[in-house]
Design a protein around this motif. Structure first.
Motif, PDB file in Angstrom:
ATOM      1  N   LEU A 172       0.810  -1.217   0.000  1.00  0.00           N
ATOM      2  CA  LEU A 172       0.000   0.000   0.000  1.00  0.00           C
ATOM      3  C   LEU A 172       0.845   1.268   0.000  1.00  0.00           C
ATOM      4  CD1 LEU A 172      -3.016  -0.940   2.274  1.00  0.00           C
ATOM      5  CD2 LEU A 172      -3.106  -0.134  -0.070  1.00  0.00           C
ATOM      6  N   GLY A 173       2.018   1.240   0.601  1.00  0.00           N
ATOM      7  CA  GLY A 173       2.887   2.405   0.573  1.00  0.00           C
ATOM      8  C   GLY A 173       3.359   2.715  -0.834  1.00  0.00           C
ATOM      9  N   GLU A 174       3.742   1.678  -1.559  1.00  0.00           N
ATOM     10  CA  GLU A 174       4.196   1.865  -2.938  1.00  0.00           C
ATOM     11  C   GLU A 174       3.045   2.324  -3.827  1.00  0.00           C
ATOM     12  OE1 GLU A 174       6.084  -0.840  -6.550  1.00  0.00           O
ATOM     13  OE2 GLU A 174       6.490  -1.396  -4.471  1.00  0.00           O
ATOM     14  N   LEU A 175       1.872   1.729  -3.634  1.00  0.00           N
ATOM     15  CA  LEU A 175       0.691   2.135  -4.400  1.00  0.00           C
ATOM     16  C   LEU A 175       0.385   3.611  -4.178  1.00  0.00           C
ATOM     17  CD1 LEU A 175      -1.944   1.329  -6.055  1.00  0.00           C
ATOM     18  CD2 LEU A 175      -3.019   1.040  -3.798  1.00  0.00           C
ATOM     19  N   ALA A 176       0.426   4.039  -2.905  1.00  0.00           N
ATOM     20  CA  ALA A 176       0.129   5.435  -2.585  1.00  0.00           C
ATOM     21  C   ALA A 176       1.188   6.370  -3.171  1.00  0.00           C
ATOM     22  CB  ALA A 176       0.049   5.617  -1.066  1.00  0.00           C
ATOM     23  N   THR A 308       2.794  12.370   1.540  1.00  0.00           N
ATOM     24  CA  THR A 308       1.423  11.901   1.336  1.00  0.00           C
ATOM     25  C   THR A 308       1.348  10.384   1.343  1.00  0.00           C
ATOM     26  OG1 THR A 308       0.842  13.871   0.042  1.00  0.00           O
ATOM     27  CG2 THR A 308      -0.553  11.921  -0.239  1.00  0.00           C
ATOM     28  N   SER A 309       2.246   9.731   0.630  1.00  0.00           N
ATOM     29  CA  SER A 309       2.206   8.266   0.571  1.00  0.00           C
ATOM     30  C   SER A 309       2.478   7.656   1.945  1.00  0.00           C
ATOM     31  CB  SER A 309       3.216   7.741  -0.454  1.00  0.00           C
ATOM     32  OG  SER A 309       4.532   8.108  -0.130  1.00  0.00           O
ATOM     33  N   THR A 310       3.391   8.275   2.715  1.00  0.00           N
ATOM     34  CA  THR A 310       3.665   7.781   4.069  1.00  0.00           C
ATOM     35  C   THR A 310       2.439   7.944   4.961  1.00  0.00           C
ATOM     36  OG1 THR A 310       6.020   8.295   3.868  1.00  0.00           O
ATOM     37  CG2 THR A 310       5.150   8.068   6.088  1.00  0.00           C
ATOM     38  N   SER A 311       1.749   9.079   4.830  1.00  0.00           N
ATOM     39  CA  SER A 311       0.535   9.305   5.624  1.00  0.00           C
ATOM     40  C   SER A 311      -0.570   8.323   5.249  1.00  0.00           C
ATOM     41  CB  SER A 311       0.043  10.743   5.426  1.00  0.00           C
ATOM     42  OG  SER A 311       0.981  11.672   5.911  1.00  0.00           O
ATOM     43  N   VAL A 312      -0.700   8.030   3.956  1.00  0.00           N
ATOM     44  CA  VAL A 312      -1.679   7.028   3.518  1.00  0.00           C
ATOM     45  C   VAL A 312      -1.360   5.671   4.142  1.00  0.00           C
ATOM     46  CG1 VAL A 312      -2.523   5.686   1.550  1.00  0.00           C
ATOM     47  CG2 VAL A 312      -2.280   8.171   1.344  1.00  0.00           C
ATOM     48  N   GLU A 313      -0.086   5.285   4.105  1.00  0.00           N
ATOM     49  CA  GLU A 313       0.299   3.970   4.625  1.00  0.00           C
ATOM     50  C   GLU A 313       0.047   3.862   6.127  1.00  0.00           C
ATOM     51  OE1 GLU A 313       3.941   0.767   4.122  1.00  0.00           O
ATOM     52  OE2 GLU A 313       4.408   2.905   4.005  1.00  0.00           O
ATOM     53  N   TRP A 314       0.392   4.909   6.886  1.00  0.00           N
ATOM     54  CA  TRP A 314       0.141   4.866   8.328  1.00  0.00           C
ATOM     55  C   TRP A 314      -1.361   4.858   8.627  1.00  0.00           C
ATOM     56  CZ3 TRP A 314       3.224   3.119  11.686  1.00  0.00           C
ATOM     57  CH2 TRP A 314       4.601   3.366  11.665  1.00  0.00           C
ATOM     58  N   THR A 315      -2.139   5.650   7.884  1.00  0.00           N
ATOM     59  CA  THR A 315      -3.584   5.679   8.107  1.00  0.00           C
ATOM     60  C   THR A 315      -4.206   4.318   7.838  1.00  0.00           C
ATOM     61  OG1 THR A 315      -3.651   8.018   7.450  1.00  0.00           O
ATOM     62  CG2 THR A 315      -5.741   6.821   7.481  1.00  0.00           C
ATOM     63  N   MET A 316      -3.841   3.712   6.725  1.00  0.00           N
ATOM     64  CA  MET A 316      -4.383   2.388   6.397  1.00  0.00           C
ATOM     65  C   MET A 316      -3.903   1.330   7.389  1.00  0.00           C
ATOM     66  SD  MET A 316      -6.438   2.764   3.864  1.00  0.00           S
ATOM     67  CE  MET A 316      -6.678   1.048   3.365  1.00  0.00           C
ATOM     68  N   THR A 317      -2.692   1.483   7.895  1.00  0.00           N
ATOM     69  CA  THR A 317      -2.184   0.551   8.912  1.00  0.00           C
ATOM     70  C   THR A 317      -3.076   0.571  10.143  1.00  0.00           C
ATOM     71  OG1 THR A 317       0.120   0.763   8.183  1.00  0.00           O
ATOM     72  CG2 THR A 317      -0.244   0.052  10.449  1.00  0.00           C
ATOM     73  N   GLU A 318      -3.367   1.769  10.639  1.00  0.00           N
ATOM     74  CA  GLU A 318      -4.184   1.867  11.850  1.00  0.00           C
ATOM     75  C   GLU A 318      -5.623   1.424  11.594  1.00  0.00           C
ATOM     76  OE1 GLU A 318      -3.156   2.215  14.702  1.00  0.00           O
ATOM     77  OE2 GLU A 318      -1.229   3.234  14.614  1.00  0.00           O
ATOM     78  N   ILE A 319      -6.144   1.713  10.414  1.00  0.00           N
ATOM     79  CA  ILE A 319      -7.518   1.314  10.100  1.00  0.00           C
ATOM     80  C   ILE A 319      -7.638  -0.202  10.004  1.00  0.00           C
ATOM     81  CG2 ILE A 319      -9.230   1.320   8.231  1.00  0.00           C
ATOM     82  CD1 ILE A 319      -8.531   4.257   7.765  1.00  0.00           C
ATOM     83  N   ILE A 320      -6.684  -0.842   9.362  1.00  0.00           N
ATOM     84  CA  ILE A 320      -6.733  -2.303   9.242  1.00  0.00           C
ATOM     85  C   ILE A 320      -6.513  -2.961  10.608  1.00  0.00           C
ATOM     86  CG2 ILE A 320      -5.614  -4.317   8.181  1.00  0.00           C
ATOM     87  CD1 ILE A 320      -5.016  -2.545   5.753  1.00  0.00           C
TER      88      ILE A 320
END
Length: 506
Positions: A172-176, A308-320
């Motif tokens: 997900l980090g790479e995708l973001a 932005t990509s790092t923030s996406v990855e951390w957000t998705m980490t906590e959500i999952i």
């Protein structure tokens, strides 16, 4: 008292006097000045360099518990001061804003278009003019709306790409990162290049950005010993100039294409408008130079992709990690957007819980744990201590965001803390307890765009798919210090489509 008693006491008295003199000599103000902040002792010549940990956000937070919320240490010949409370942050970013209006510029940044972008330029007329152009042409409501087509196109492409890999593991980090980079380059020159050219330039550009980010995060002796900077002992400046020459070829080809379009088509149609079109007009009027354009492009891409990509990855980490939170976000998306529709930017204002989730992720995992280091233009006083001119001043935002005296249960991921009255806490830096993008006149200029891109990517990923990690996998939440605060291990997750119509993924 017998003379033998006096003889026994005299050595002890001498030692005590010696200790008192040493303490007075090292702690007392000199020449009427206040003392420097306290801090750990280093070694001659090298200071605290031999004791530096790779994870300095953890290390400095622990040192603050020993030496206090404002402390100093020497990194070679460079004096650094680190602060870690909202009140001290306010003294720097508000009370002494003009004094701290300059950034401490590393040698690697000076080698990238002479540091002439918004981020590294010294406070003055050039910086004000460049920032004014950036805000007017890219951050105004009209400009943001004008570039919405590019954001929508790239996010839709992301959803399509994820759908093609449904049921398989995705980084997900790479995708973001790819999505954010595509959005930024589309805004910069998406109306100048056609699809094939845009993709080709994007691939080359990504390689350059990866190398630049790595060089920015590389410890450089030239920054610790300014007197030897001209020798570039580690070759950091040499490598950055090589990349700059490579970037020049990319930029020049894009600018050349814009010149050809101007000469053949005259005034552009609305569908072709991108940032380069506006900036090139300013260049022709003598308001900007080509180097200004290139430096500004680097600000936009570096500031808008990795963070932005790092923030996406951390957000998705906590959500999952928190299935109940994922369900609450998806329920809100289903109510506002509907499973027979895709997320649009017009939905954002109604996604209150998602907004709280994004804020909480930025609190617990700020992309910039120390913001961009600042440098006082004159000696000043912070926290009752003397801060000499040109000191490297670092704000430990990571520590402030996790301070139990500031936040209730700070290590718990709890989006509800940003609902209700606390929902007024935003990214604008008006409350010094919460500074993910900084504050004051050097606050991140790209906040309006960053908010939209971050919200668009996360909302689309959660609305279009359910997410889980492979069975038996435990999600790692440890971090590693770099230019931005990344996950120590990438987030690998599996998507399952949840929209009502397959055509929505096309």
């Amino acid at each position: 008292m017998a003379s033998s008693d006096i003889s026994a006491i005299f050595p002890i008295f001498t030692v005590l006097v010696g200790i008192a003199w040493y303490v007075w000599k090292t702690k007392a103000p000199r020449n009427g000045k206040l003392p420097l902040p306290p801090g750990p002792r280093g070694l001659p010549l090298v200071g605290y360099l031999p004791f530096m940990d790779s994870e300095i956000h953890h290390q400095f937070t622990q040192l603050a518990k020993i030496h206090g919320p404002i402390m100093k240490l020497w990194l070679g010949r460079k004096l650094c001061v680190i602060v870690a409370t909202p009140s001290l942050a306010k003294e720097i970013l508000k009370d002494n804003d003009i004094v701290f209006a300059n950034h401490d510029v590393p040698e690697s940044a000076l080698a990238l278009y002479d540091g002439k972008g918004i981020t590294w330029s010294p406070h003055g007329s050039h910086w004000r003019d460049l920032r004014k152009v950036f805000v007017r042409e890219m951050m105004s409501n009209a400009s943001l709306e004008g570039y919405s087509f590019f954001r929508c196109r790239e996010v839709r492409q992301m959803v399509t790409n994820v759908y093609a890999k449904r049921g398989t593991q995705i980084n997900l980090g790479e995708l973001a990162f790819i999505t954010a980079l595509n959005i930024m380059t589309s805004i910069l020159w998406g109306g100048t290049l056609d699809g094939d050219e845009r993709r080709k330039v994007g691939v080359e550009f990504r390689k350059a950005i990866d190398e630049i980010i790595e060089l920015f995060g590389k410890p450089n002796l030239s920054d610790c010993y300014p007197g030897i900077a001209k020798f570039d002992l580690q070759g950091v400046v040499r490598e950055m100039r090589t990349i700059t020459n490579w970037l020049d070829k990319i930029f020049d080809s894009v600018i050349d294409q814009r010149m050809k379009m101007d000469s053949s088509n005259g005034e552009e149609g609305e569908e072709n408008k991108d940032l380069l079109q506006f900036l090139w007009q300013l260049t022709k009027r003598g308001e900007l130079t080509v180097t200004n354009i290139k430096a500004l492009f680097m600000d936009v891409v570096i500031g808008g992709t990795d963070t932005t990509s790092t923030s996406v990855e951390w957000t998705m980490t906590e959500i999952i990690r928190h299935p109940k939170i994922m369900k609450k976000v998806q329920d809100e998306l289903e109510e506002v957007v509907g499973l027979n529709n895709l997320v649009k930017e017009s939905h954002f204002s109604k996604l209150n819980y998602l907004e709280a989730v994004l804020k909480e992720a930025q609190r617990l995992h700020p992309a910039g744990p120390f913001l961009v280091p600042q440098k006082p233009s004159q000696s000043c006083v912070v926290g009752g201590y003397h801060i000499p001119k040109d000191t490297k001043v670092m704000l430990n935002v990571w520590a402030i965001h996790r301070d139990p005296e500031v936040w209730n249960n700070p290590l718990e991921f709890k989006p509800e803390r940003f609902l209700g009255d606390s929902g007024k806490l935003d990214f604008r830096g008006n409350d010094f307890r919460y500074l993910p993008f900084g504050s004051g006149r050097r606050i991140c200029a790209g906040i309006p765009l960053a908010e939209r891109v971050l919200t668009f990517i996360v909302a689309s990923l959660l609305h279009s798919f359910d997410w889980r990690v492979a069975e038996g996998t435990k999600i790692d939440v440890s971090d590693k210090f770099a230019l931005v605060l990344k996950k120590a291990t990438p987030l690998i997750a599996i998507p399952t489509p949840r929209l009502s119509k397959q055509v929505l993924y096309s």
